[in-house]
Design an enzyme around this catalytic site. Sequence first.
Site, PDB file in Angstrom:
ATOM      1  N   SER A  21       0.890  -1.567   0.146  1.00 20.77           N
ATOM      2  CA  SER A  21       0.047  -0.456   0.207  1.00 20.77           C
ATOM      3  C   SER A  21       0.854   1.017  -0.565  1.00 20.77           C
ATOM      4  O   SER A  21       1.813   1.283   0.306  1.00 20.77           O
ATOM      5  CB  SER A  21      -0.853  -0.167   0.929  1.00 20.77           C
ATOM      6  OG  SER A  21      -1.856   0.841   1.680  1.00 20.77           O
ATOM      7  N   TYR A  42      -2.323  -0.018  10.803  1.00 17.83           N
ATOM      8  CA  TYR A  42      -2.183  -0.373   9.354  1.00 17.83           C
ATOM      9  C   TYR A  42      -1.532  -0.324   8.979  1.00 17.83           C
ATOM     10  O   TYR A  42      -0.484  -1.536   7.995  1.00 17.83           O
ATOM     11  CB  TYR A  42      -3.591  -0.049   8.639  1.00 17.83           C
ATOM     12  CG  TYR A  42      -3.728  -0.188   6.989  1.00 17.83           C
ATOM     13  CD1 TYR A  42      -4.578  -1.759   6.639  1.00 17.83           C
ATOM     14  CD2 TYR A  42      -3.302   1.070   6.218  1.00 17.83           C
ATOM     15  CE1 TYR A  42      -4.585  -2.391   5.599  1.00 17.83           C
ATOM     16  CE2 TYR A  42      -3.858   0.496   4.812  1.00 17.83           C
ATOM     17  CZ  TYR A  42      -4.354  -0.933   4.182  1.00 17.83           C
ATOM     18  OH  TYR A  42      -3.986  -1.131   3.085  1.00 17.83           O
TER      19      TYR A  42
HETATM   20  P1  NAI Z   1     -11.318  -5.873   0.466  1.00 13.13           P
HETATM   21  O1  NAI Z   1     -12.313  -5.814   2.436  1.00 13.13           O
HETATM   22  O2  NAI Z   1     -12.481  -5.105  -0.662  1.00 13.13           O
HETATM   23  O3  NAI Z   1     -11.133  -6.933   0.397  1.00 13.13           O
HETATM   24  C1  NAI Z   1     -10.587  -7.553   1.065  1.00 13.13           C
HETATM   25  C2  NAI Z   1     -10.570  -9.314   1.314  1.00 13.13           C
HETATM   26  O4  NAI Z   1      -9.578 -10.494   1.964  1.00 13.13           O
HETATM   27  C3  NAI Z   1     -12.247  -9.666   1.549  1.00 13.13           C
HETATM   28  O5  NAI Z   1     -12.527 -10.431   0.146  1.00 13.13           O
HETATM   29  C4  NAI Z   1     -12.241 -10.563   3.201  1.00 13.13           C
HETATM   30  O6  NAI Z   1     -12.746 -11.081   2.600  1.00 13.13           O
HETATM   31  C5  NAI Z   1     -10.836 -10.557   2.656  1.00 13.13           C
HETATM   32  N1  NAI Z   1     -10.001 -11.594   3.690  1.00 13.13           N
HETATM   33  C6  NAI Z   1     -10.001 -10.051   5.321  1.00 13.13           C
HETATM   34  N2  NAI Z   1      -9.401 -11.558   5.807  1.00 13.13           N
HETATM   35  C7  NAI Z   1      -8.816 -12.580   6.158  1.00 13.13           C
HETATM   36  C8  NAI Z   1      -8.758 -13.767   6.018  1.00 13.13           C
HETATM   37  N3  NAI Z   1      -8.383 -13.542   7.449  1.00 13.13           N
HETATM   38  N4  NAI Z   1      -8.700 -14.357   5.418  1.00 13.13           N
HETATM   39  C9  NAI Z   1      -8.734 -15.129   4.357  1.00 13.13           C
HETATM   40  N5  NAI Z   1      -9.373 -13.073   3.861  1.00 13.13           N
HETATM   41  C10 NAI Z   1      -9.983 -12.534   4.145  1.00 13.13           C
HETATM   42  O7  NAI Z   1     -10.429  -5.032   1.109  1.00 13.13           O
HETATM   43  P2  NAI Z   1      -9.373  -4.083  -0.534  1.00 13.13           P
HETATM   44  O8  NAI Z   1      -9.431  -2.718   0.018  1.00 13.13           O
HETATM   45  O9  NAI Z   1      -9.572  -4.914  -1.704  1.00 13.13           O
HETATM   46  O10 NAI Z   1      -8.177  -4.414  -0.247  1.00 13.13           O
HETATM   47  C11 NAI Z   1      -7.241  -5.859  -0.523  1.00 13.13           C
HETATM   48  C12 NAI Z   1      -5.896  -5.822  -0.485  1.00 13.13           C
HETATM   49  O11 NAI Z   1      -5.609  -4.062  -0.175  1.00 13.13           O
HETATM   50  C13 NAI Z   1      -5.476  -6.009   1.453  1.00 13.13           C
HETATM   51  O12 NAI Z   1      -4.410  -6.267   1.360  1.00 13.13           O
HETATM   52  C14 NAI Z   1      -5.140  -3.863   1.568  1.00 13.13           C
HETATM   53  O13 NAI Z   1      -4.543  -3.828   2.495  1.00 13.13           O
HETATM   54  C15 NAI Z   1      -4.437  -3.370  -0.052  1.00 13.13           C
HETATM   55  N6  NAI Z   1      -4.681  -2.136  -0.247  1.00 13.13           N
HETATM   56  C16 NAI Z   1      -6.276  -1.669  -0.815  1.00 13.13           C
HETATM   57  C17 NAI Z   1      -6.516  -0.306  -0.685  1.00 13.13           C
HETATM   58  C18 NAI Z   1      -7.357   0.273  -1.153  1.00 13.13           C
HETATM   59  O14 NAI Z   1      -7.772   1.712  -0.964  1.00 13.13           O
HETATM   60  N7  NAI Z   1      -8.218  -0.519  -0.713  1.00 13.13           N
HETATM   61  C19 NAI Z   1      -5.427   0.476  -1.479  1.00 13.13           C
HETATM   62  C20 NAI Z   1      -3.807   0.020  -0.137  1.00 13.13           C
HETATM   63  C21 NAI Z   1      -3.548  -1.547  -0.136  1.00 13.13           C
END
Ligand code: NAI
Length: 263
Positions: free
Chosen positions: A152, A165
Amino acid sequence: MTTTAAQQGYGLRDRSCLVTGAASGIGRATASLLARQGARVVAADRDAAGLAGLVQTLDAEGLALTRVEGDVTRAEDVRRMVDAAVRAFGRLDVAVANAGILPLSGLEETSPEDWDAVMAVDGRGMFLTCKYAIAAMQAQERPGGSVVCVSSISGMAGQARQAAYGPAKFVATGLTKHLAVEWAARGVRVNAVAPGTIRTERVLRLDDEPGGPEYLREVTGAHPMARLGEPEEVAHAIAFLASDAASFITGAVLPVDGGYLAQ
Ligand code: NAI
């Protein structure tokens, strides 16, 4: 994103790929893009309903993927995710360590338990995914593969309200660099993307959290392109790093951030 760009190939046809956190957001966009590129995909997540939705969407396009319900904080679950790819496709070529939780929280309101919860998923979970994916890549006939960690901008620079985070995302950046060096001579490349703020389900929920709308307004303005990124824009960067087009790239952390880190 134009249709032409979305249909462009990365040479991932028939590659065996694991994507964690595939039920939503960036992981879902990545699993979908890889499947549309002809890759064989294991989509893993703890959200069974979200995974079912992804399967249904791709099924309507005539595409299949293997889903595994599991929690990346648990070693046995991550082994099961990796084994599913090896069992279904005979090997593992690509692992996208994406699953994460994204709390918005400053130092004063972050409890020791909050710290542990974030580190368990974004820290330990990312470590376990790299560990078992690389073990499988090393053990197979024609050893080698490509790992992409989802870091990130918060894993590259400081921000307010990211007390747990942000440091957890520095784990993703650190794993990428250290494992890249450790595994380079053994044919495993390890890279990361550093997304700016992306319009995922998680980020859209900020609208309902205390201080969330203000944070979203501020952070959007802090991106030189003055907009949020789309999950598909991150997915394309992941697909590139995962592919042979990036064959001499390892240990890189590629910003996908509308210019945020260039400032
Ligand atoms: P999101 O919440 O839309 O998707 C995350 C997914 O990971 C969900 O489907 C959730 O069920 C799953 N998850 C969470 N904990 C879990 C676990 N213990 N075991 C298995 N699955 C699990 O989030 P998003 O925004 O798509 O984030 C995805 C990645 O991108 C993360 O690593 C986040 O840190 C990173 N990220 C996101 C940004 C954003 O602005 N959305 C910016 C920079 C990085």
